[in-house]
Design a protein around this motif. Structure first.
Motif, PDB file in Angstrom:
ATOM      1  N   GLY A 148       0.785  -1.233   0.000  1.00 24.39           N
ATOM      2  CA  GLY A 148       0.000   0.000   0.000  1.00 24.39           C
ATOM      3  C   GLY A 148       0.813   1.276   0.000  1.00 24.39           C
ATOM      4  O   GLY A 148       0.248   2.369   0.112  1.00 24.39           O
ATOM      5  N   LEU A 149       2.136   1.171  -0.116  1.00 22.25           N
ATOM      6  CA  LEU A 149       2.965   2.364  -0.220  1.00 22.25           C
ATOM      7  C   LEU A 149       3.133   2.738  -1.693  1.00 22.25           C
ATOM      8  O   LEU A 149       2.751   1.985  -2.594  1.00 22.25           O
ATOM      9  N   ARG A 150       3.712   3.920  -1.919  1.00 21.18           N
ATOM     10  CA  ARG A 150       3.936   4.405  -3.276  1.00 21.18           C
ATOM     11  C   ARG A 150       5.444   4.609  -3.474  1.00 21.18           C
ATOM     12  O   ARG A 150       5.951   5.712  -3.300  1.00 21.18           O
ATOM     13  N   PRO A 151       6.173   3.538  -3.825  1.00 22.12           N
ATOM     14  CA  PRO A 151       7.623   3.665  -3.961  1.00 22.12           C
ATOM     15  C   PRO A 151       8.037   4.291  -5.291  1.00 22.12           C
ATOM     16  O   PRO A 151       7.427   4.038  -6.337  1.00 22.12           O
ATOM     17  N   VAL A 152       9.085   5.109  -5.214  1.00 21.67           N
ATOM     18  CA  VAL A 152       9.738   5.679  -6.386  1.00 21.67           C
ATOM     19  C   VAL A 152      11.224   5.367  -6.243  1.00 21.67           C
ATOM     20  O   VAL A 152      11.803   5.575  -5.177  1.00 21.67           O
ATOM     21  N   VAL A 153      11.847   4.875  -7.295  1.00 24.17           N
ATOM     22  CA  VAL A 153      13.267   4.533  -7.249  1.00 24.17           C
ATOM     23  C   VAL A 153      14.060   5.544  -8.078  1.00 24.17           C
ATOM     24  O   VAL A 153      13.688   5.849  -9.216  1.00 24.17           O
ATOM     25  N   VAL A 154      15.116   6.074  -7.485  1.00 29.92           N
ATOM     26  CA  VAL A 154      16.056   6.929  -8.206  1.00 29.92           C
ATOM     27  C   VAL A 154      17.406   6.222  -8.169  1.00 29.92           C
ATOM     28  O   VAL A 154      17.818   5.729  -7.119  1.00 29.92           O
ATOM     29  N   HIS A 155      18.085   6.157  -9.302  1.00 22.73           N
ATOM     30  CA  HIS A 155      19.354   5.434  -9.313  1.00 22.73           C
ATOM     31  C   HIS A 155      20.449   6.221 -10.008  1.00 22.73           C
ATOM     32  O   HIS A 155      20.190   7.036 -10.899  1.00 22.73           O
ATOM     33  N   GLY A 156      21.662   5.969  -9.560  1.00 23.83           N
ATOM     34  CA  GLY A 156      22.848   6.393 -10.283  1.00 23.83           C
ATOM     35  C   GLY A 156      23.404   5.170 -10.981  1.00 23.83           C
ATOM     36  O   GLY A 156      22.656   4.287 -11.390  1.00 23.83           O
ATOM     37  N   GLY A 157      24.725   5.107 -11.072  1.00 23.21           N
ATOM     38  CA  GLY A 157      25.339   3.945 -11.705  1.00 23.21           C
ATOM     39  C   GLY A 157      26.841   4.049 -11.686  1.00 23.21           C
ATOM     40  O   GLY A 157      27.505   3.780 -12.694  1.00 23.21           O
ATOM     41  N   GLY A 158      27.375   4.461 -10.534  1.00 24.35           N
ATOM     42  CA  GLY A 158      28.811   4.703 -10.422  1.00 24.35           C
ATOM     43  C   GLY A 158      29.695   3.582 -10.931  1.00 24.35           C
ATOM     44  O   GLY A 158      30.543   3.808 -11.807  1.00 24.35           O
ATOM     45  N   PRO A 159      29.546   2.347 -10.419  1.00 21.87           N
ATOM     46  CA  PRO A 159      30.422   1.255 -10.860  1.00 21.87           C
ATOM     47  C   PRO A 159      30.298   0.964 -12.352  1.00 21.87           C
ATOM     48  O   PRO A 159      31.299   0.743 -13.043  1.00 21.87           O
ATOM     49  N   GLN A 160      29.074   0.978 -12.863  1.00 25.56           N
ATOM     50  CA  GLN A 160      28.856   0.683 -14.273  1.00 25.56           C
ATOM     51  C   GLN A 160      29.422   1.784 -15.169  1.00 25.56           C
ATOM     52  O   GLN A 160      29.985   1.523 -16.228  1.00 25.56           O
ATOM     53  N   ILE A 161      29.263   3.034 -14.728  1.00 26.10           N
ATOM     54  CA  ILE A 161      29.799   4.158 -15.507  1.00 26.10           C
ATOM     55  C   ILE A 161      31.322   4.083 -15.549  1.00 26.10           C
ATOM     56  O   ILE A 161      31.941   4.233 -16.610  1.00 26.10           O
ATOM     57  N   GLY A 214      29.782   8.533  -2.969  1.00 28.70           N
ATOM     58  CA  GLY A 214      29.753   9.589  -4.065  1.00 28.70           C
ATOM     59  C   GLY A 214      29.864   8.876  -5.314  1.00 28.70           C
ATOM     60  O   GLY A 214      30.133   8.767  -6.325  1.00 28.70           O
ATOM     61  N   GLU A 215      29.243   8.221  -5.206  1.00 25.08           N
ATOM     62  CA  GLU A 215      29.755   7.376  -6.266  1.00 25.08           C
ATOM     63  C   GLU A 215      28.686   7.021  -7.266  1.00 25.08           C
ATOM     64  O   GLU A 215      28.898   6.166  -8.087  1.00 25.08           O
ATOM     65  N   ASP A 216      27.575   7.638  -7.163  1.00 20.39           N
ATOM     66  CA  ASP A 216      26.458   7.142  -7.947  1.00 20.39           C
ATOM     67  C   ASP A 216      26.115   8.008  -9.144  1.00 20.39           C
ATOM     68  O   ASP A 216      24.996   8.056  -9.588  1.00 20.39           O
ATOM     69  N   GLN A 217      27.043   8.704  -9.642  1.00 25.11           N
ATOM     70  CA  GLN A 217      26.733   9.457 -10.847  1.00 25.11           C
ATOM     71  C   GLN A 217      27.790   9.217 -11.876  1.00 25.11           C
ATOM     72  O   GLN A 217      28.790   8.615 -11.623  1.00 25.11           O
TER      73      GLN A 217
END
Length: 317
Positions: A63-76, A314-317
């Motif tokens: 019953g919650l409304r989740p929103v996911v925001v992601h970076g991708g430090g390792p993949q970048i 710091g690593e997620d962009q």
């Protein structure tokens, strides 16, 4: 041979207790928006990725409304290396050249987001991927890092100036799970900017009037006296966090600044969790103990019990 009835009841009892413990939290968070910043080791470990997807789907069905925001430090970093481009960080932020920005955009929207949407959609037609460019969700201007009191040019790194959450709200109202890549377009120069995912998640949580911001990290939480002690601060107020910011390692600064911004602009709680722990989201939001570090607005009473007086943790962009 089937188990005796008494044995079956006995083995099921702990499960019932766990469900009952979750009941007040299910009630409290029902219908509330939760923004989860996905990052760290949880992004690269297959079992942790699968557990994360299960957690987010559980939130949605609870019953919650989740929103996911992601970076991708390792993949970048890996993709930049394949292209012969150097990864460089200043003040916890990735220096993003024009060439690097092409890679960032490709990895975030074409690789990380696609994989995460796929994992979530194993559980039903739930997740929809988008970037900050879509429907003008995030507008940005060029961001300069501050090092020793001086502004330093770090390339195509953006600072969010405006949010238009109409598309995200429409998806939430339709029962979907928005998965947002932290890229934004500038309204003034037309460039696409790399936005720190911690910062983007905090800004989106504020714009949506979210109940909670949850940031996954590769540490247990905010340490009281690192490296002299591994004691984790379970909860602290915005003002207490602000005093600690100058002492933090550069990688933690964007995360904790995001938490600080969120609770000072209407988000009820901001939490930093150890993404290396399977199902850390559920452990934090649906148990009495909770894990990680919780940041609360100033004026909130913080006792020694497991939860605050309102029952929230710091690593997620």
């Amino acid at each position: 041979m089937s188990q005796p009835t008494a044995t079956r009841k006995h083995t099921a009892l702990p499960k019932a207790r766990i469900l009952i413990e979750a009941l007040p939290w299910l009630t409290r968070h029902h219908g509330k928006t939760v923004v989860v910043k996905f990052g760290g080791n949880a992004m690269v470990d297959d079992e942790l990725k699968a557990a994360f997807a299960q957690d987010v789907v559980f939130l949605r069905h609870a019953g919650l409304r989740p929103v996911v925001v992601h970076g991708g430090g390792p993949q970048i970093s890996a993709q930049l290396d394949r292209h012969g481009l150097v990864s460089e960080f200043k003040a916890g932020l990735r220096v993003t050249t024009d060439d690097a920005m092409d890679v960032v955009r490709m990895v975030l929207a074409g690789q990380v987001q696609r994989e995460l949407v796929g994992l979530l959609n194993r559980h039903g037609p739930l997740a929809v991927g988008m970037t900050g460019e879509d429907a003008h969700l995030m507008s940005a201007t060029k961001h300069f890092a501050e090092i020793d009191g001086e502004q330093v040019d770090i390339g195509r790194v953006g600072q969010i100036t405006e949010m238009d959450t109409g598309a995200v709200r429409a998806l939430l109202d339709d029962g979907r799970i928005p998965v947002v890549s932290s890229i934004a377009r500038s309204a003034d120069d037309g460039h696409v900017y790399n936005v720190n995912a911690d910062t983007a998640a905090a800004a989106l949580a504020v714009a949506l009037g979210a109940e909670t911001l949850m940031v996954l990290t590769d540490v247990e939480g905010l340490y009281a006296d690192w490296p002299n002690s591994d004691e984790v601060i379970s909860k602290l107020t915005a003002s207490q966090l602000e005093k600690l910011l100058p002492e933090l390692a550069s990688g933690m600064v964007p995360k904790m600044e995001g938490c600080l911004y969120a609770v000072r602009h209407g988000v009820t709680t901001a939490r930093v969790l150890d993404g290396r722990v399977p199902h850390s989201i559920l452990l934090e939001i649906f148990t009495d103990e909770g894990i990680g570090t919780m940041v609360l607005p100033d004026g909130t009473a913080i006792g020694n019990d497991d939860q605050d007086s309102d029952g929230d943790e710091g690593e997620d962009q």
